[in-house]
Enzyme design. Structure first.
Site, PDB file in Angstrom:
ATOM      1  CG  HIS A 131      -7.921  54.848 -57.132  1.00  0.00           C
ATOM      2  ND1 HIS A 131      -8.224  54.526 -58.501  1.00  0.00           N
ATOM      3  CD2 HIS A 131      -7.301  53.793 -56.547  1.00  0.00           C
ATOM      4  CE1 HIS A 131      -8.251  53.231 -58.681  1.00  0.00           C
ATOM      5  NE2 HIS A 131      -7.656  52.820 -57.699  1.00  0.00           N
ATOM      6  CG  ASP A 161      -7.987  54.501 -48.842  1.00  0.00           C
ATOM      7  OD1 ASP A 161      -9.019  54.779 -49.517  1.00  0.00           O
ATOM      8  OD2 ASP A 161      -7.122  53.503 -49.242  1.00  0.00           O
TER       9      ASP A 161
END
Length: 256
Positions: A131, A161
């Site tokens: 993550h 991201d």
């Protein structure tokens, strides 16, 4: 004029940087066809709060069940007429579906095959889950937020991201430019941890020279002209007056 109006992209829906990359390409004018799983997606619904998913904006959505051979053939037919492809599955998943780079190159040798993962297609972490905070930590970027021995502060969990999406977007555009000249496609292996490390290079260089996070005040910490201050109304204001002319103006305005 949008520069990518002649570019067609197939996106296999996922979460995180892949859809963001597709949205970036669509905003630049590309025609993006999104292949989604049949039915509603609980992840997409949660991320959009029940509203129309923002990362689907500007895309043409079709539903295909890629466990059915006829739907895989339909996906390959779309790939055959496209310039680029986006997928964000774990390494090996697309190959098992019959939609890996070799399968797609067989029907479209000019295809730019964009792969978005956390750790890349090979290596000791390739099959590991990850993550945002993990990518920031192992790239070294997270450590730069720690000053005077304090805990590193995790930024909003989109930095990795968003960086990955930007890297994949640049790789796809570069690949398409080359393919239009040469007629030969390529695979873009975009790993979030690599892109974050690359974008953090300047900060790492400053840190290694003692200008960021070291014991002495610098333009990045412990300097009154480059900091965040609490306001009387409970909000905050940022102040950045590094250059002498801006610092002089600051002193003048403050009457100091």
């Amino acid at each position: 004029m949008k520069p990518l109006t002649q570019v067609t992209v197939i996106e296999f829906e996922g979460i995180g940087p892949g859809p963001l990359c597709g949205r970036m390409l669509a905003d630049l004018g590309a025609s993006v066809t999104l292949i989604a799983r049949p039915g509603t997606s609980s992840v997409v619904d949660k991320l959009s709060g029940g509203a129309k998913p923002p990362l689907r904006e500007g895309k043409h959505v079709i539903e295909l069940n890629l466990k059915r051979p006829e739907d895989v053939r339909q996906a390959l037919a779309l790939v055959a007429g496209s310039d680029a492809l986006i997928e964000g599955n774990r390494p090996g998943v697309m190959e098992r579906l019959g939609l890996g780079p070799a399968h797609c190159a067989a029907v479209n040798p000019r295809l730019v095959y964009g792969r978005m993962t956390g750790w890349g297609q090979q290596g000791p972490l390739a099959q590991a889950a990850g993550h945002d905070i993990n990518y920031l930590a192992l790239s070294g970027v997270l450590s730069l937020s720690a000053v005077h021995g304090q805990l590193p502060v995790s930024p909003p969990t989109v930095l990795g991201d968003a960086s990955g999406a930007l890297g994949l977007c640049l790789g796809i555009v570069s690949g398409v430019l080359q393919a239009h000249k040469s007629g030969q496609g390529c695979v873009v292996d975009a790993a979030i941890v690599d892109v974050v490390a690359m974008l953090g290079g300047l900060a790492q260089w400053i840190a290694s020279s003692g200008g960021l996070g070291g014991p002495a005040p610098s333009v990045f910490h412990d300097s009154p002209f480059y900091d965040v201050y609490r306001c009387a109304d409970g909000g905050f204001v940022t102040l950045g007056a590094i250059e002498p002319q801006f610092y002089g103006l600051l002193l003048k305005k403050l009457g100091l």
